[in-house]
Scaffold this active site. Structure first.
Site, PDB file in Angstrom:
ATOM      1  N   GLY A 290      40.270 -19.744  15.856  1.00  0.00           N
ATOM      2  CA  GLY A 290      40.352 -18.354  16.314  1.00  0.00           C
ATOM      3  C   GLY A 290      39.054 -17.595  16.088  1.00  0.00           C
ATOM      4  O   GLY A 290      38.297 -17.882  15.162  1.00  0.00           O
TER       5      GLY A 290
ATOM      6  N   ARG B 143      40.558 -25.206  19.820  1.00  0.00           N
ATOM      7  CA  ARG B 143      41.367 -25.706  18.708  1.00  0.00           C
ATOM      8  C   ARG B 143      41.547 -27.229  18.717  1.00  0.00           C
ATOM      9  O   ARG B 143      42.450 -27.752  18.077  1.00  0.00           O
ATOM     10  CB  ARG B 143      42.739 -25.007  18.704  1.00  0.00           C
ATOM     11  CG  ARG B 143      42.668 -23.516  18.352  1.00  0.00           C
ATOM     12  CD  ARG B 143      43.997 -22.979  17.892  1.00  0.00           C
ATOM     13  NE  ARG B 143      43.969 -21.553  17.616  1.00  0.00           N
ATOM     14  CZ  ARG B 143      43.609 -21.024  16.445  1.00  0.00           C
ATOM     15  NH1 ARG B 143      43.245 -21.802  15.452  1.00  0.00           N
ATOM     16  NH2 ARG B 143      43.608 -19.714  16.269  1.00  0.00           N
TER      17      ARG B 143
ATOM     18  N   ASP C  10      41.301 -26.106   8.040  1.00  0.00           N
ATOM     19  CA  ASP C  10      41.505 -27.380   8.741  1.00  0.00           C
ATOM     20  C   ASP C  10      40.203 -27.906   9.331  1.00  0.00           C
ATOM     21  O   ASP C  10      39.884 -29.092   9.212  1.00  0.00           O
ATOM     22  CB  ASP C  10      42.517 -27.217   9.884  1.00  0.00           C
ATOM     23  CG  ASP C  10      43.943 -27.323   9.368  1.00  0.00           C
ATOM     24  OD1 ASP C  10      44.113 -27.740   8.201  1.00  0.00           O
ATOM     25  OD2 ASP C  10      44.873 -26.984  10.123  1.00  0.00           O
TER      26      ASP C  10
ATOM     27  N   LYS D 230      35.055 -19.661   8.064  1.00  0.00           N
ATOM     28  CA  LYS D 230      35.444 -18.622   9.021  1.00  0.00           C
ATOM     29  C   LYS D 230      36.951 -18.449   9.057  1.00  0.00           C
ATOM     30  O   LYS D 230      37.671 -19.447   9.008  1.00  0.00           O
ATOM     31  CB  LYS D 230      34.948 -19.036  10.419  1.00  0.00           C
ATOM     32  CG  LYS D 230      35.469 -18.202  11.541  1.00  0.00           C
ATOM     33  CD  LYS D 230      36.184 -18.994  12.639  1.00  0.00           C
ATOM     34  CE  LYS D 230      37.506 -19.569  12.229  1.00  0.00           C
ATOM     35  NZ  LYS D 230      38.367 -20.047  13.294  1.00  0.00           N
ATOM     36  N   THR D 231      37.460 -17.288   9.113  1.00  0.00           N
ATOM     37  CA  THR D 231      38.818 -16.938   9.542  1.00  0.00           C
ATOM     38  C   THR D 231      39.140 -15.513   9.119  1.00  0.00           C
ATOM     39  O   THR D 231      38.903 -15.137   7.959  1.00  0.00           O
ATOM     40  CB  THR D 231      39.947 -17.882   9.039  1.00  0.00           C
ATOM     41  OG1 THR D 231      41.188 -17.335   9.491  1.00  0.00           O
ATOM     42  CG2 THR D 231      40.028 -18.078   7.536  1.00  0.00           C
ATOM     43  N   ILE D 232      39.635 -14.743  10.071  1.00  0.00           N
ATOM     44  CA  ILE D 232      40.027 -13.363   9.723  1.00  0.00           C
ATOM     45  C   ILE D 232      41.173 -13.399   8.726  1.00  0.00           C
ATOM     46  O   ILE D 232      41.394 -12.448   7.995  1.00  0.00           O
ATOM     47  CB  ILE D 232      40.449 -12.538  10.964  1.00  0.00           C
ATOM     48  CG1 ILE D 232      41.656 -13.160  11.677  1.00  0.00           C
ATOM     49  CG2 ILE D 232      39.285 -12.310  11.910  1.00  0.00           C
ATOM     50  CD1 ILE D 232      42.418 -12.184  12.540  1.00  0.00           C
ATOM     51  N   ASP D 233      41.928 -14.520   8.695  1.00  0.00           N
ATOM     52  CA  ASP D 233      43.119 -14.593   7.837  1.00  0.00           C
ATOM     53  C   ASP D 233      42.783 -14.506   6.348  1.00  0.00           C
ATOM     54  O   ASP D 233      43.653 -14.218   5.528  1.00  0.00           O
ATOM     55  CB  ASP D 233      43.889 -15.902   8.079  1.00  0.00           C
ATOM     56  CG  ASP D 233      44.520 -15.945   9.456  1.00  0.00           C
ATOM     57  OD1 ASP D 233      44.295 -14.997  10.239  1.00  0.00           O
ATOM     58  OD2 ASP D 233      45.239 -16.918   9.763  1.00  0.00           O
TER      59      ASP D 233
ATOM     60  N   LYS E 183      58.475  12.065  12.991  1.00  0.00           N
ATOM     61  CA  LYS E 183      59.726  11.624  13.610  1.00  0.00           C
ATOM     62  C   LYS E 183      59.828  10.112  13.843  1.00  0.00           C
ATOM     63  O   LYS E 183      60.837   9.640  14.346  1.00  0.00           O
ATOM     64  CB  LYS E 183      59.952  12.375  14.922  1.00  0.00           C
ATOM     65  CG  LYS E 183      58.877  12.153  15.972  1.00  0.00           C
ATOM     66  CD  LYS E 183      59.216  12.900  17.268  1.00  0.00           C
ATOM     67  CE  LYS E 183      58.144  12.687  18.302  1.00  0.00           C
ATOM     68  NZ  LYS E 183      58.373  13.369  19.556  1.00  0.00           N
TER      69      LYS E 183
ATOM     70  N   GLU F  56      42.881  -7.315  18.550  1.00  0.00           N
ATOM     71  CA  GLU F  56      41.996  -6.134  18.578  1.00  0.00           C
ATOM     72  C   GLU F  56      40.851  -6.253  17.581  1.00  0.00           C
ATOM     73  O   GLU F  56      39.792  -5.661  17.755  1.00  0.00           O
ATOM     74  CB  GLU F  56      42.779  -4.868  18.188  1.00  0.00           C
ATOM     75  CG  GLU F  56      43.900  -4.452  19.083  1.00  0.00           C
ATOM     76  CD  GLU F  56      45.199  -5.207  18.838  1.00  0.00           C
ATOM     77  OE1 GLU F  56      45.188  -6.261  18.191  1.00  0.00           O
ATOM     78  OE2 GLU F  56      46.223  -4.723  19.332  1.00  0.00           O
TER      79      GLU F  56
ATOM     80  N   ARG G 227      39.659  -9.295  16.155  1.00  0.00           N
ATOM     81  CA  ARG G 227      38.996 -10.590  15.984  1.00  0.00           C
ATOM     82  C   ARG G 227      37.587 -10.644  16.566  1.00  0.00           C
ATOM     83  O   ARG G 227      36.799 -11.515  16.191  1.00  0.00           O
ATOM     84  CB  ARG G 227      39.833 -11.715  16.616  1.00  0.00           C
ATOM     85  CG  ARG G 227      41.157 -11.920  15.932  1.00  0.00           C
ATOM     86  CD  ARG G 227      41.711 -13.295  16.150  1.00  0.00           C
ATOM     87  NE  ARG G 227      41.717 -13.724  17.539  1.00  0.00           N
ATOM     88  CZ  ARG G 227      42.229 -14.875  17.950  1.00  0.00           C
ATOM     89  NH1 ARG G 227      42.773 -15.694  17.055  1.00  0.00           N
ATOM     90  NH2 ARG G 227      42.220 -15.211  19.212  1.00  0.00           N
TER      91      ARG G 227
END
Ligand code: FBP
Length: 544
Positions: A85, A149, A180, A206-209, A246, A419, A421
């Protein structure tokens, strides 16, 4: 091509490097031998050539023997691959590699394999020239060469890699990916050593996670920018919620399994609720318990006349709820042998059947109809935020009838993932990524393979960052994958004893009932350092 005003100014940004990498030459310091985090005997056996290598660091100064030095190194060609990703800063890793290689020897060349690891196997590539690199400096996205991937796992793929590397005279590959992909990079490094191919392999985290981190890898790149983007929008929603008073906003946040993104955004914005999947799993909570815990907060606020709030939901939640995990696994097995859904459902155990029947129709349909090419439930497509709104709504209606709740509940669902990544990297990610890439080139220059580029001390100013390399085998353990034990980099989930979680847990009750929202605003690239250069709260707490 038209570019935005920001892009134009940002192109001129010179990313910062650690002091050790700034000078004319770099000294390599070899540390102690390493061992894997667990399962040492098995990992050693599987990686006889790359196991136990020392930790490396670079220091300023004249190179000792074996160090990278521009004048003494013959020109080399290097290949780079983006895997998995998108994450903000990938282009800066590549520009860092390019500049690092050119510093070692201006005749060095960089090739980019197209569309991810598949580009290596299918021999799809471009030469990354200075003109191409300049177009992408400090920009978000992976579009310079694309990502994919495809998993590099088979020796036939590795051999195809050797063919193209030999054809292009490539002596080293840099694989930019998550746990991985870096595991596979190490398998590749081991194979290339075993076969004496002369091709080095270096990984970049690397990974935004944010789930590729450990003692030597403080954070994966992209996490900082992505969390800042989500936190900006969460803050905007909070202000809207607090103005209109509300709606309850249920915001699902990306992160395939770990809840680091949700936790970081919670630390930045102080929402009323943030579910941490790892905690749900540790407490063996049922779906109903998760729903009730949310309903408790909504009801407490509603009974105080505050019929609004913000709840953060991690993308991977479903798979961390033990009973849902069992249900999904039973469905995967049953639907693998029976295409008629109604017949397959009859095979569920009574406990799973009860869970299945408690789900809103739309979610139950998603569980049985949307399958991936392997026939498995596509968990990431399940709209957990909508599931929770519906179930919390039902629970509150029941409480209202029983007289214990007198508020109003109107839920709105959001999902933030894509939005963030490819956002233009924050100063932190721009500097960190460029340093990771530049450092990778130094590792190549020093003849290393099976290492991950490592930049540490990242809460200090970039000048003081520590550059070096960490053997990938050091991060490995044995885990069950598709029924077989495999050597893999240990995934870093949120730890319930870690400072980011414990800090959050100490505050969440207050944030639940009171309205303590913080509005971080958009990423700033210029201005006071306190705004532009701050790292994630996660890093700040972890490094304290
Ligand atoms: P990586 O682990 O490859 O960096 O990808 C992370 C991620 O962004 C997850 O947060 C998300 O669940 C997944 O990718 C989405 O994948 P896709 O891009 O294939 O839709």
């Amino acid at each position: 091509m038209a570019i935005s005003a920001l892009q134009k100014e940002r192109a001129a940004y010179a990313p910062k490097l650690p002091k050790s990498l700034q000078g004319a030459s770099v000294k390599l310091v070899t540390g102690a031998a390493t061992q894997s985090v667990a399962d040492q005997a098995e990992i050693k056996k599987l990686f006889p050539h790359t196991y136990g290598m020392p930790i490396l660091s670079f220091e300023e100064g004249a190179p000792a023997c074996g160090c990278s030095c521009a004048t003494e190194k013959p020109a080399i060609n290097v290949g780079v691959i983006l895997s998995g990703g998108q994450a903000p800063g990938g282009h800066n890793v590549i520009s860092g590699i390019f500049d690092g290689l050119k510093k070692l020897n201006p005749a060095n060349k960089l090739y980019g394999f197209l569309g991810g690891p598949g580009g290596l196997v299918d021999h799809q590539y471009i030469e990354l020239t200075a003109a191409i690199i300049d177009e992408y400096r400090n920009t978000g996205g992976f579009d310079i060469i694309g990502s994919g991937r495809t998993k590099l796992e088979e020796t036939a793929q590795f051999d195809k890699g050797v063919e193209i590397c030999n054809a292009l005279n490539i002596k080293a590959l840099v694989i930019i990916g998550g746990d991985d992909s870096n595991t596979n990079a190490c398998v590749l490094a081991e194979y290339y050593l075993e076969k004496n191919t002369g091709i080095q392999v270096i990984g970049c985290p690397k990974t935004i996670d944010g789930d590729l981190k450990n003692e030597m890898i403080e954070t994966s790149f992209g996490f900082d920018t992505a969390c800042k983007v989500y936190s900006e929008v969460i803050g905007n929603i909070m202000r809207d919620a607090n103005s209109a008073k509300k709606y309850w906003h249920f915001i699902k946040l990306m992160g395939r399994s770990a809840s680091h993104i949700g936790l970081e955004c919670a630390l930045q914005t102080q929402p009323n609720i943030c579910i941490i999947s790892e905690e749900v799993e540790a407490k063996k909570q049922t779906l109903k318990e998760v729903v009730n815990s949310i309903a408790d907060v909504v009801a407490a606020r509603g009974n105080n006349g505050e019929n609004f709030g913000v709840a953060l939901i991690p993308e991977g939640l479903i798979e961390f709820i033990p009973e849902m995990k069992v249900l999904i696994s039973e469905l995967n097995d049953l639907l693998a042998h029976e295409t008629d859904v109604q017949k397959a459902l009859k095979g569920l155990t009574p406990a799973s059947a009860a869970v299945y029947n408690s789900l809103p129709d739309a979610i139950a349909r998603q569980l049985t109809l949307d399958r991936d090419p392997h026939g498995n439930v596509q968990v990431s497509l399940i709209e957990t935020e909508k599931l929770l709104i519906e179930m919390v709504g039902k629970e509150l209606a029941a409480r209202k009838s029983a007289g214990s709740y007198k508020g109003k509940f109107s839920g709105l669902a959001h999902f933030f993932g894509y939005e963030g990544r490819c956002a233009a990297p924050s100063n932190f990610d721009a500097d960190y990524c460029y340093s990771l890439g530049f450092n990778a080139a130094q590792l190549i220059g020093a003849g290393k393979t099976g290492y991950m580029s490592s930049i540490r001390n990242t809460t200090a100013p970039a000048n003081e960052w520590i550059a070096g390399g960490v053997p990938v085998t050091m991060m490995m353990n044995m885990e069950k994958r598709h029924g077989h034990m495999k050597p893999v980099i240990q995934k870093a989930l949120v730890t319930l004893t870690g400072k980011p979680y414990t800090f959050f847990a100490s505050k969440r009750e207050e944030w639940a009932t009171k309205t303590c929202y913080v509005y971080p605003g958009p990423i700033q690239y210029w201005g006071p350092s306190s705004v532009c250069d701050q790292t994630t709260k996660t890093l700040q707490l972890e490094q304290k």
